[in-house]
Design a protein around this motif. Sequence first.
Motif, PDB file in Angstrom:
ATOM      1  N   ALA A  80       0.835  -1.251  -0.515  1.00 57.00           N
ATOM      2  CA  ALA A  80      -0.224  -0.300  -0.061  1.00 57.00           C
ATOM      3  C   ALA A  80       0.996   1.213  -0.418  1.00 57.00           C
ATOM      4  CB  ALA A  80      -0.834   0.080   1.356  1.00 57.00           C
ATOM      5  N   LYS A  81       0.114   2.118  -0.081  1.00 54.04           N
ATOM      6  CA  LYS A  81       0.855   3.495   0.150  1.00 54.04           C
ATOM      7  C   LYS A  81       0.851   3.496   1.727  1.00 54.04           C
ATOM      8  CE  LYS A  81       0.174   9.211  -0.136  1.00 54.04           C
ATOM      9  NZ  LYS A  81      -1.159   9.417  -1.028  1.00 54.04           N
ATOM     10  N   HIS A  82       2.289   4.094   1.750  1.00 54.12           N
ATOM     11  CA  HIS A  82       3.133   4.742   2.724  1.00 54.12           C
ATOM     12  C   HIS A  82       3.036   6.066   3.288  1.00 54.12           C
ATOM     13  CE1 HIS A  82       2.867   0.818   5.161  1.00 54.12           C
ATOM     14  NE2 HIS A  82       2.742   0.223   3.406  1.00 54.12           N
ATOM     15  N   ASP A 136      12.388   8.781 -11.233  1.00 53.13           N
ATOM     16  CA  ASP A 136      11.919   8.722 -10.784  1.00 53.13           C
ATOM     17  C   ASP A 136      11.828   7.810  -9.503  1.00 53.13           C
ATOM     18  OD1 ASP A 136      10.754  11.371 -10.874  1.00 53.13           O
ATOM     19  OD2 ASP A 136       9.181  10.220 -12.571  1.00 53.13           O
ATOM     20  N   ILE A 137      11.897   7.415  -8.212  1.00 56.20           N
ATOM     21  CA  ILE A 137      11.490   6.174  -7.122  1.00 56.20           C
ATOM     22  C   ILE A 137      10.055   6.267  -7.169  1.00 56.20           C
ATOM     23  CG2 ILE A 137      12.328   4.701  -5.950  1.00 56.20           C
ATOM     24  CD1 ILE A 137      14.665   5.464  -7.552  1.00 56.20           C
ATOM     25  N   LYS A 138       9.422   5.474  -7.206  1.00 56.64           N
ATOM     26  CA  LYS A 138       7.668   5.244  -6.753  1.00 56.64           C
ATOM     27  C   LYS A 138       7.758   4.591  -6.235  1.00 56.64           C
ATOM     28  CE  LYS A 138       6.615   7.461 -10.959  1.00 56.64           C
ATOM     29  NZ  LYS A 138       5.364   8.576 -11.279  1.00 56.64           N
ATOM     30  N   GLN A 139       6.343   5.185  -5.470  1.00 52.30           N
ATOM     31  CA  GLN A 139       6.094   4.443  -4.199  1.00 52.30           C
ATOM     32  C   GLN A 139       4.162   4.394  -4.043  1.00 52.30           C
ATOM     33  OE1 GLN A 139       3.841   4.420  -0.656  1.00 52.30           O
ATOM     34  NE2 GLN A 139       4.699   2.741  -0.541  1.00 52.30           N
ATOM     35  N   PRO A 140       3.695   3.024  -4.218  1.00 52.08           N
ATOM     36  CA  PRO A 140       3.644   1.526  -4.027  1.00 52.08           C
ATOM     37  C   PRO A 140       4.570   1.707  -5.743  1.00 52.08           C
ATOM     38  CG  PRO A 140       2.174   1.489  -4.527  1.00 52.08           C
ATOM     39  CD  PRO A 140       2.545   3.223  -3.895  1.00 52.08           C
ATOM     40  N   VAL A 148      -6.837   2.567 -12.125  1.00 51.02           N
ATOM     41  CA  VAL A 148      -8.260   3.269 -12.389  1.00 51.02           C
ATOM     42  C   VAL A 148      -8.401   3.244 -13.628  1.00 51.02           C
ATOM     43  CG1 VAL A 148      -9.623   4.724 -10.933  1.00 51.02           C
ATOM     44  CG2 VAL A 148      -8.291   3.538  -9.096  1.00 51.02           C
ATOM     45  N   GLY A 149      -9.252   2.833 -14.239  1.00 50.94           N
ATOM     46  CA  GLY A 149      -9.709   2.484 -14.810  1.00 50.94           C
ATOM     47  C   GLY A 149      -8.570   2.609 -16.017  1.00 50.94           C
ATOM     48  N   THR A 150      -7.567   3.708 -16.685  1.00 51.48           N
ATOM     49  CA  THR A 150      -6.055   3.502 -17.908  1.00 51.48           C
ATOM     50  C   THR A 150      -5.336   4.060 -16.595  1.00 51.48           C
ATOM     51  OG1 THR A 150      -6.555   4.886 -18.763  1.00 51.48           O
ATOM     52  CG2 THR A 150      -7.710   3.055 -19.300  1.00 51.48           C
ATOM     53  N   ASP A 151      -5.439   4.068 -15.537  1.00 52.57           N
ATOM     54  CA  ASP A 151      -4.428   5.121 -15.055  1.00 52.57           C
ATOM     55  C   ASP A 151      -4.087   4.643 -13.955  1.00 52.57           C
ATOM     56  OD1 ASP A 151      -4.797   7.240 -16.665  1.00 52.57           O
ATOM     57  OD2 ASP A 151      -6.497   8.173 -14.602  1.00 52.57           O
ATOM     58  N   ILE A 152      -2.761   4.623 -13.370  1.00 49.56           N
ATOM     59  CA  ILE A 152      -1.889   3.371 -12.619  1.00 49.56           C
ATOM     60  C   ILE A 152      -1.493   4.413 -11.760  1.00 49.56           C
ATOM     61  CG2 ILE A 152       0.548   1.991 -12.004  1.00 49.56           C
ATOM     62  CD1 ILE A 152       0.710   1.421 -14.342  1.00 49.56           C
ATOM     63  N   ILE A 153      -1.703   3.677 -10.033  1.00 47.25           N
ATOM     64  CA  ILE A 153      -2.190   5.309  -8.969  1.00 47.25           C
ATOM     65  C   ILE A 153      -0.699   5.172  -8.605  1.00 47.25           C
ATOM     66  CG2 ILE A 153      -3.422   5.965  -7.040  1.00 47.25           C
ATOM     67  CD1 ILE A 153      -5.111   5.952  -9.270  1.00 47.25           C
ATOM     68  N   THR A 154      -0.192   5.314  -8.202  1.00 48.22           N
ATOM     69  CA  THR A 154       1.583   6.087  -7.602  1.00 48.22           C
ATOM     70  C   THR A 154       1.953   6.714  -7.676  1.00 48.22           C
ATOM     71  OG1 THR A 154       3.229   4.182  -7.044  1.00 48.22           O
ATOM     72  CG2 THR A 154       2.838   5.034  -9.604  1.00 48.22           C
TER      73      THR A 154
END
Length: 379
Positions: A80-82, A136-140, A148-154
Amino acid sequence: MPDQYSHLLSLPNVTGFYKGTKKIRGVDTGLPCLVLIVRQKVPLETLAEGERVPPALEDGTPTDVVQLADSIAYTLPPTAKHRPLVGGISIGWRWLPMAGTLGAIFLQDGELVGLTNKHVGAPSDFDPWKAQVGDDIKQPGVLDAPVVGTDIITETVGTLKEWVPIDLQGENEFDQAVFRLTVDSLPFLLGLGAYTGWYEGTPELGMKVRKPGRTTGVTSSTLLATGVTKQIGGYGSMQPVLFKDLDLFGPELMKPGDSGSVIVTEDRRLFSHGFAGGADHSLGIRLVKVRDRLRLQIPPLLGIPIEHVLGPLPVKSAFGYDARVQKWLAWFAQQPQASDLLLLERGKGYYVIMEQAALLEYAGNRWPLEKGNNLIGCL
């Protein structure tokens, strides 16, 4: 590497070695030897003369054989997002569909950075996906991010700063990368609490260790061997890559996706940096070596300016502290070490986080609290 060791690694079933003691029918004789790591133990009569592990080296040192599965560098599918960032959570490089583990938060050259493995934070050395400073470093990590739809939520939580190159043809001792932090962070390990220092001594085999990781959370194991040399796959090359001076642990410590996890002693001293393993083992790189190579320091829990972790100072209203501080108090209350933590308001405009015992010692003996400093949270 001595020629006799190179020859041993050329044997068809040998993937590594370390110094240990010889075991006969499961009984440790205490006799020093070189332990050869093989993929599978097979009867001698099925091997040609030149394929057999010699009973002793040219200098007379006895050999022994232990079976371990092939090792791979772990990146794979909680994720999850932290916020704030802490050690033991999912991260990834750019939009690559993978995930590894943020090991811990450190200071490097005066700025806060996150430590992970090179194969997690800077995984590619080849165009068009070659890792570059500022990536970029992404989390998660993208593999763990909800869609959500075509969007990656990070979210981007940092930018790649430095890594130790990996020689695909030669010997390696490091698989590390650090990234600058651009969001709130704390020097804590998820599920374990604050790390208490570096393990500087000579470790004892059988020593108990723990780690928080993105895939398996908090797990425990024991130290099986040190100074291990091992071939490891998963680096994008056709042949395994050779690593030396590794720590060997049991298989229950790490699984794919746990790469980057910091491994600590029972008293939470930083011991090793997990990066690879197989079905029957886990592997780490000693963290004091990583510290020296990458100039890392542990951020002090005593006296963390609030700007380092919360951004602008919250405003105290007639109804108490603003929502951001309330959020942090709630977060601390969920941590295993929460009963030992205090949040203190200082007259100079920042907060101090420390263990309760330390506060009592300072307040009673060496650090009288200034007038106007008042406790706002005892968790």
